[in-house]
Design a protein around this motif. Structure first.
Motif, PDB file in Angstrom:
ATOM      1  N   LEU A  24      14.896  -1.797   6.339  1.00 54.67           N
ATOM      2  CA  LEU A  24      13.488  -1.395   6.252  1.00 54.67           C
ATOM      3  C   LEU A  24      13.153  -0.367   7.331  1.00 54.67           C
ATOM      4  N   ILE A  25      13.643  -0.573   8.531  1.00 59.76           N
ATOM      5  CA  ILE A  25      13.380   0.362   9.634  1.00 59.76           C
ATOM      6  C   ILE A  25      13.883   1.763   9.289  1.00 59.76           C
ATOM      7  N   LYS A  26      15.044   1.841   8.675  1.00 61.76           N
ATOM      8  CA  LYS A  26      15.582   3.151   8.282  1.00 61.76           C
ATOM      9  C   LYS A  26      14.693   3.811   7.226  1.00 61.76           C
ATOM     10  N   ILE A  27      14.229   3.034   6.252  1.00 57.45           N
ATOM     11  CA  ILE A  27      13.352   3.593   5.212  1.00 57.45           C
ATOM     12  C   ILE A  27      12.042   4.070   5.835  1.00 57.45           C
ATOM     13  N   ILE A  28      11.486   3.263   6.746  1.00 57.67           N
ATOM     14  CA  ILE A  28      10.242   3.634   7.424  1.00 57.67           C
ATOM     15  C   ILE A  28      10.415   4.968   8.149  1.00 57.67           C
ATOM     16  N   SER A  29      11.505   5.114   8.875  1.00 58.84           N
ATOM     17  CA  SER A  29      11.760   6.339   9.637  1.00 58.84           C
ATOM     18  C   SER A  29      11.976   7.536   8.723  1.00 58.84           C
ATOM     19  N   ASP A  30      12.766   7.349   7.658  1.00 61.78           N
ATOM     20  CA  ASP A  30      13.036   8.451   6.725  1.00 61.78           C
ATOM     21  C   ASP A  30      11.748   8.932   6.057  1.00 61.78           C
ATOM     22  N   LEU A  31      10.919   7.991   5.624  1.00 58.39           N
ATOM     23  CA  LEU A  31       9.658   8.369   4.973  1.00 58.39           C
ATOM     24  C   LEU A  31       8.758   9.131   5.945  1.00 58.39           C
ATOM     25  N   ALA A  80      11.114   1.458  -3.439  1.00 54.55           N
ATOM     26  CA  ALA A  80      10.399   2.052  -4.571  1.00 54.55           C
ATOM     27  C   ALA A  80       9.544   3.225  -4.110  1.00 54.55           C
ATOM     28  N   ILE A  81       8.870   3.075  -2.973  1.00 51.83           N
ATOM     29  CA  ILE A  81       8.046   4.153  -2.431  1.00 51.83           C
ATOM     30  C   ILE A  81       8.909   5.377  -2.116  1.00 51.83           C
ATOM     31  N   LEU A  91       0.371   4.153   3.842  1.00 51.99           N
ATOM     32  CA  LEU A  91       0.417   3.106   2.821  1.00 51.99           C
ATOM     33  C   LEU A  91       0.619   1.747   3.461  1.00 51.99           C
ATOM     34  N   ASP A  92      -0.206   0.793   3.058  1.00 51.20           N
ATOM     35  CA  ASP A  92      -0.064  -0.573   3.560  1.00 51.20           C
ATOM     36  C   ASP A  92       0.912  -1.320   2.662  1.00 51.20           C
ATOM     37  N   ILE A  93       2.142  -1.453   3.155  1.00 50.91           N
ATOM     38  CA  ILE A  93       3.189  -2.073   2.349  1.00 50.91           C
ATOM     39  C   ILE A  93       2.924  -3.572   2.162  1.00 50.91           C
ATOM     40  N   GLY A  94       2.258  -4.193   3.131  1.00 53.13           N
ATOM     41  CA  GLY A  94       1.897  -5.600   2.993  1.00 53.13           C
ATOM     42  C   GLY A  94       0.932  -5.803   1.839  1.00 53.13           C
ATOM     43  N   LYS A  95      -0.063  -4.920   1.748  1.00 48.00           N
ATOM     44  CA  LYS A  95      -1.029  -5.003   0.645  1.00 48.00           C
ATOM     45  C   LYS A  95      -0.335  -4.763  -0.696  1.00 48.00           C
ATOM     46  N   ILE A 111       9.048  -0.414  -9.099  1.00 53.29           N
ATOM     47  CA  ILE A 111       8.716   1.003  -9.063  1.00 53.29           C
ATOM     48  C   ILE A 111       7.623   1.355 -10.069  1.00 53.29           C
ATOM     49  N   GLU A 112       7.613   0.642 -11.202  1.00 52.74           N
ATOM     50  CA  GLU A 112       6.555   0.877 -12.193  1.00 52.74           C
ATOM     51  C   GLU A 112       5.202   0.468 -11.637  1.00 52.74           C
ATOM     52  N   PHE A 113       5.165  -0.676 -10.953  1.00 50.65           N
ATOM     53  CA  PHE A 113       3.922  -1.152 -10.354  1.00 50.65           C
ATOM     54  C   PHE A 113       3.448  -0.202  -9.248  1.00 50.65           C
ATOM     55  N   ILE A 114       4.382   0.185  -8.371  1.00 47.76           N
ATOM     56  CA  ILE A 114       4.022   1.062  -7.256  1.00 47.76           C
ATOM     57  C   ILE A 114       3.526   2.412  -7.770  1.00 47.76           C
TER      58      ILE A 114
END
Length: 482
Positions: A24-31, A80-81, A91-95, A111-114
């Motif tokens: 998750l940390i890697k995805i957060i940083s990449d985004l 998905a994001i 974006l609030d990933i918790g929400k 991904i369809e929902f997001i």
């Protein structure tokens, strides 16, 4: 299953959780660095967090919404994001995880929902970066510098270009400024690099040049010679408090807007989330971010006013000592503040009760207020004793506040705290200006008298409110999903 087998299973599960958090940390940083998409977890920032901090935030999120939110679900939503073509966003990933399960979408693809939830993102307006000048470099100025530089990313929003101080700018002064930014006794070390460059007369923060300019008067500075144009000046000095004085910044070359980080006279006093949309930056050049206490109590009072109505009340602030008090007993131009700040509780005055009405006119004349400075360096508490128009209960009051913290216009402003053991040091570093203590709520049996406890980090939480207002003024607010 034996105790050892259970223990081994627990170890394996813990390793899986931590491995998922690393992903998750890697995805957060990449985004963030590739797309300027910032992920938060129920408004708690995730950038530069370690594995344990993120796991603790996930646990808080699960308790907050009273529904299991796992790190594995969070990673799936983050993936998905990352697959979507989105503009710069927050974006609030918790929400998103919460809404995905709440709406019974477990059988639909993530991904369809997001994609459906974030469909409005593509229609958001493009933003132009805004140069920022910090005029003054005290407690709030340095915290703003930290946040501005930590959140620079690709530089698509606010860009810190200069800091203005008094006195000469030499090697010694620059080193001292760098040290104060790098190390903080309350907020800890800056998670970046800070070096002094005497040749440039600048601080090099995270590899980026921030000029340090010496000036005795705002109008004598030509910012354009530093490559700065149409800048937003954040005045943190406390020396200029009214429209006439603050207008001197606009006489400088390269300045477009001014934001005062204190209550101001003759200018809009804004509590972001409450009345910022009532003040158009296309028409107004000078703004005030009001005070830390006003930012703490106004969001909570708005929820109470909207749901139950306020007849009258009294506000008592238990406030950390500040730099305007004496370290040891000495002369002071105000009563009691001359006594040693770290040794005494000091009764003093506050204008917060009246200041609230500038953001919430319906409370005009309804609140009295007073303050006590106490021997802690940071972390404050506001106690609101209110007479209500409509009857309620402890459960009803807490439910209204929890709803406001979960959805609507005040989700960035109110943190709903559920900890029975909460004390002032626990709230240091909280970016919400209002921390509602749900375990301390009191409502009389009659249902029309209540006592509310609101904690606030009077430095860090307030600085984040200043940042939110600055983004509104600079028109660099990204698409948000809260």
């Amino acid at each position: 299953m034996s105790n050892n087998e259970i223990y081994e299973k627990e170890l394996s599960f813990q390793a899986d959780r931590r491995r998922a958090t690393v992903e998750l940390i890697k995805i957060i940083s990449d985004l963030w660095y590739d797309k300027t998409i910032e992920l938060v977890l129920f408004r708690n920032q995730l950038i530069d967090r370690n594995v344990s901090e993120i796991l603790n935030l996930v646990e808080y999120a699960s308790d907050f919404v009273e529904k299991p939110i796992s790190i594995f679900d969070t990673v799936e939503v983050a993936k998905a994001i990352s697959q979507l073509d989105l503009p710069p966003s927050k974006l609030d990933i918790g929400k998103l995880v919460y809404e995905y399960h709440l709406d019974g979408n477990d059988n639909a693809s993530v991904i369809e929902f997001i994609s459906n939830e974030l469909k409005d993102a593509k229609s958001s307006n493009e933003i132009e970066p805004k140069d920022v000048v910090l005029y003054g470099f005290g407690r709030i100025g340095r915290l703003l510098a930290r946040e501005l530089m930590t959140r620079t990313g690709r530089g698509g929003q606010l860009r810190l270009r200069a800091i203005v101080t008094r006195g000469k700018v030499d090697q010694t002064v620059l080193e001292k400024r760098a040290s104060l930014l790098r190390n903080d006794s309350v907020h800890g070390d800056f998670p970046g690099t800070v070096t002094a460059d005497v040749e440039k007369q600048a601080l090099i923060i995270n590899g980026t040049t921030v000029h340090v300019i010496s000036a005795n008067a705002p109008e004598e500075i030509d910012y354009t010679q530093y490559g700065i144009s149409d800048a937003l000046v954040m005045d943190n000095t406390g020396a200029f408090r009214d429209k006439e004085a603050l207008s001197r910044h606009l006489q400088s070359k390269g300045v477009d807007k001014v934001l005062l980080t204190a209550p101001g006279k003759g200018i809009p006093n804004i509590v972001h989330g409450v009345n910022h949309l009532e003040n158009d930056p296309n028409e107004i050049d000078i703004f005030s971010a009001a005070s830390c206490t006003t930012n703490a109590i106004t969001p909570v009072l708005k929820v109470i006013e909207d749901n139950f109505g306020v007849v009258s009340g009294h506000l008592e602030t238990i406030h950390a000592y500040t730099n305007d008090q004496n370290l040891v007993d000495n002369m002071h131009n105000k009563y009691r503040r001359g006594r040693a700040a770290a040794l005494n509780m000091v009764i003093t005055e506050t204008g917060a009760g009246k200041a609230v009405s500038k953001a919430l006119p319906s409370l005009e004349g309804k609140l009295s207020s007073s303050a006590i400075r106490v021997p802690v360096p940071n972390g404050s508490l506001a106690i609101l004793k209110l007479r209500l128009e409509k009857e309620t209960t402890v459960e009803g009051m807490n439910a209204a506040m929890k709803k406001a913290a979960l959805e609507g216009a005040l989700v960035e402003q109110i943190k709903y705290e559920m900890n029975n053991e909460l004390v002032s040091s626990d709230i240091v570093g909280t970016n919400a200006p209002s921390i509602f203590d749900s375990k301390a709520t009191i409502v009389t049996e009659e249902g029309k008298d209540t006592v509310i406890y609101v904690w606030y980090d009077n430095e860090y939480g307030y600085s984040h409110q200043v940042m939110r207002l600055a983004k509104h003024i600079a028109k660099v607010r990204r698409y948000n999903y809260y």
